[in-house]
Design an enzyme around this catalytic site. Sequence first.
Site, mmCIF file in Angstrom:
data_model
loop_
_atom_site.group_PDB
_atom_site.id
_atom_site.type_symbol
_atom_site.label_atom_id
_atom_site.label_comp_id
_atom_site.label_asym_id
_atom_site.label_seq_id
_atom_site.Cartn_x
_atom_site.Cartn_y
_atom_site.Cartn_z
ATOM 1 N N TYR A 296 0.938 -1.212 -0.153
ATOM 2 C CA TYR A 296 -0.127 0.154 0.043
ATOM 3 C C TYR A 296 0.843 1.298 0.035
ATOM 4 C CZ TYR A 296 -2.993 3.619 1.545
ATOM 5 O OH TYR A 296 -3.597 4.969 1.869
ATOM 6 N N GLU B 58 -3.151 7.672 -4.273
ATOM 7 C CA GLU B 58 -2.922 6.330 -3.760
ATOM 8 C C GLU B 58 -2.885 5.056 -4.415
ATOM 9 O OE1 GLU B 58 -5.758 5.158 -0.151
ATOM 10 O OE2 GLU B 58 -6.565 4.011 -1.964
#
Length: 387
Positions: A101, A189
């Site tokens: 992530y 992101e």
Amino acid sequence: MDLFEYQGKQYFARYGIPVSPGGVARTVDEAVEQAEAAGYPVVVKAQVQVGGRGKAGGIKLAQDADEVRTHAGNILGMDIKGHTVEVLWIENASDIEEEYYASFTLDRAAKQHLLMLSAQGGVDIEEVAATDPDAIVKLHIDPVDGLSRDAVRQAAADGRIPERAVDGVADILVLLYRCFVDGDCDLAEINPLILKPTGEVHALDAKVSLDGNAAFRHPEWEEYGKTEVLDDREQMAKAKGLQYIGLDGSIGIIANGAGLAMSTLDVVNQVGGSAANFLDIGGGANADVMASALDVINHDENVRSIFVNIFGGITRGEEVAKGIVEGLSRVELRAPIVIRLDGTNAEEGRQIILDAGIPADKLISKPTMLEAAREAVRIANGSEGGA
Ligand code: GDP
Ligand code: MN
């Protein structure tokens, strides 16, 4: 302004971030065409601006054209958390060894950029954040200094990214930071950021939110405006050029200036109410803007009182008052207005309202923000039963 995954990936690609080849499809036939072009196996991906598509069944692997037909047919029209799937993204499927992530956001309180990085990316990142927050490394970045490669490598090591993936992860984070800063993102992101068995690192998903204040220097953003997802109230406000954000409460809010609008939301909350919206009519708003603002708020079925909070500076009290009188003559308001009018020409404004002879069940004037908030909340809560 939030982008769809496919737009986010195209945005990433401009900054050299590796993404899978793919294309957009709006029908089953188009999905097959895009799959043939991307090369099998492919992933069929629902394009909605909400997380958790994978868990909702909106992301499927397909080995051949038949499977693409099946999945595209199932996913098109699917409802994912209230969003109907109208667009698919079809891309060449990747082999995944690990899922990480990575994101950049602005930490307003710290006045710095924030990198978040974890070796435990993928569809369960929220659970990781809740149960094992230490597995997510946070690195503050001074926007003046920027982000060095050494700092990124250190963050990757702290985030327990395996040694063989560190270079690839660092490369992408440097590019992603450039995309975030030069591309004027509020959020950039990647989840998951994958390590392939071949050792390459690659963005498999994209969540990008652009800072609307920077739109003036990005003419290329115009295309995103066409696909922007707004609810009916937001669409109407945008057409009228108002700064409006829809919320879930019952008190419509109109204020001049973003700061005052936010304080108004806070005060309403403090005295036990909840705002139906955020609406900043801006500095120097004239009667027409005020009337438009009332019109937009009036289209929200949840609204039970309308709190107009004006502290006149450039905005003049008599213009606000004229707008209210005008608004009341144009539309039958669903809820009474509670107004606090102060600052420039407030006296004239109050006189205009008085002269218009508006009945007290349609408009109530209060001298302070707190008293006006209390009155707006009292009305909103009192009429909840619909009596
Ligand atoms: P989200 O659920 O909305 O975040 O959608 P993602 O694009 O992140 O996809 C969810 C999950 O689907 C990923 O975490 C992967 O595990 C899986 N997935 C997505 N693309 C691929 C792919 O190309 N190959 C494989 N094997 N799995 C994929
Ligand atoms: Mn994802």
